[in-house]
Scaffold this active site. Structure first.
Site, mmCIF file in Angstrom:
data_model
loop_
_atom_site.group_PDB
_atom_site.id
_atom_site.type_symbol
_atom_site.label_atom_id
_atom_site.label_comp_id
_atom_site.label_asym_id
_atom_site.label_seq_id
_atom_site.Cartn_x
_atom_site.Cartn_y
_atom_site.Cartn_z
ATOM 1 C CG ASP A 1 -2.075 -0.873 1.173
ATOM 2 O OD1 ASP A 1 -2.145 -1.688 0.230
ATOM 3 O OD2 ASP A 1 -2.932 -0.802 2.076
ATOM 4 C CG HIS B 1 -4.459 2.663 -0.646
ATOM 5 N ND1 HIS B 1 -5.332 1.901 0.106
ATOM 6 C CD2 HIS B 1 -3.540 3.149 0.246
ATOM 7 C CE1 HIS B 1 -4.964 1.918 1.372
ATOM 8 N NE2 HIS B 1 -3.897 2.668 1.496
ATOM 9 C CG HIS C 1 -3.610 6.983 3.493
ATOM 10 N ND1 HIS C 1 -3.866 6.844 4.830
ATOM 11 C CD2 HIS C 1 -3.281 5.753 3.033
ATOM 12 C CE1 HIS C 1 -3.693 5.583 5.180
ATOM 13 N NE2 HIS C 1 -3.344 4.890 4.098
ATOM 14 C CG HIS D 1 2.346 0.130 4.432
ATOM 15 N ND1 HIS D 1 2.041 -0.804 5.399
ATOM 16 C CD2 HIS D 1 1.211 0.869 4.235
ATOM 17 C CE1 HIS D 1 0.771 -0.648 5.785
ATOM 18 N NE2 HIS D 1 0.253 0.363 5.089
#
Length: 242
Positions: A53, A104, A108, A199
């Site tokens: 991610d 994604h 964020h 990540h």
């Protein structure tokens, strides 16, 4: 009468908020794995899906690509629109290396604090950018922090995306994480058919956390192979849509 109307309005707001937030209960990993294996990323017992991610990040993602190439492993990269926009060429490198790209979101941000329209626009904007990298239309969506909402589920349905979370993670975003802790945390819950979350960027994590993830990655690959588990992207881990 006024008091009754006020009470009804308040009840309506509470009910609306509850409906909006209800899918967020899927962020609870043990229950998700048991009750919603598809959302959790459960696949064939001989496979493990490897996912990353928060990229692409020019400071770190190329190093992950190099290591994955050295081990002949492909993965799924859930890309952030804000990061991809800064380096489309790196996004195309991910695709050219044979990896799968997924969505994604653009920002964020936790979706609990975003309404349906803002959620749809965020996901759609990221989907369109990811879809232009040459890897075809993206199939998967993973919300920031793994927190889904009703608005996100409706947006995914309209946009042709399938929400996908994970069965095992490394908690690699923490400042206290080490390569040892990442390996131990992943392997404590990973079994055949699982999906791993790591990540490849520290844009929303502790500074330099990606270095510990990179150091842990060979050991995770070796651990999986020692158990005859085939690592790959979600697209190899899941049945193809008709």
């Amino acid at each position: 009468m006024r008091r009754a109307l006020t009470t009804l309005a308040a009840a309506g707001l509470v009910a609306g908020a509850a409906a909006h937030a209800l899918p967020a209960v899927t962020a609870f990993a043990p229950g998700r794995r048991a009750l919603l294996p598809g959302l959790a990323g459960t696949g064939p017992a001989e496979r493990v899906a490897l996912t990353f991610d928060d990229g692409p990040d020019p400071a770190s993602t190329p190093l992950f690509l190099r290591m994955l190439a050295d081990y002949d492993v492909r993965a799924t990269f859930f890309l952030l629109g804000t990061m991809l926009e800064q380096d489309l060429g790196l996004g195309r490198e991910i695709v050219a290396a044979g990896h799968e790209v997924a969505v994604h979101g653009w920002y964020h941000r936790c979706l609990l604090w975003r309404g349906p329209r803002a959620t749809h626009d965020d996901i759609a904007r990221a989907r369109d950018l990811v879809g232009g990298l040459g890897g075809g239309a993206p199939r998967w969506y993973r919300p920031p922090y793994g927190v889904l909402t009703t608005g996100a589920l409706l947006a995914c349905r309209r946009l042709g995306l399938e929400p996908k979370l994970w069965t095992a993670w490394g908690r690699d975003w923490r400042a206290a994480a080490t390569p040892d802790s990442i390996v131990a945390t992943v392997t404590s819950t990973l079994v055949g058919g699982g999906t791993v979350l790591l990540h490849d960027s520290d844009c929303t994590s502790a500074a330099g956390s990606w270095k510990r993830t990179l150091d842990a990655l060979p050991r995770l690959i070796d651990w999986s192979r020692a158990r005859n588990l085939r690592l790959g992207p979600l697209g190899d881990h899941e049945p193809v849509r008709p």
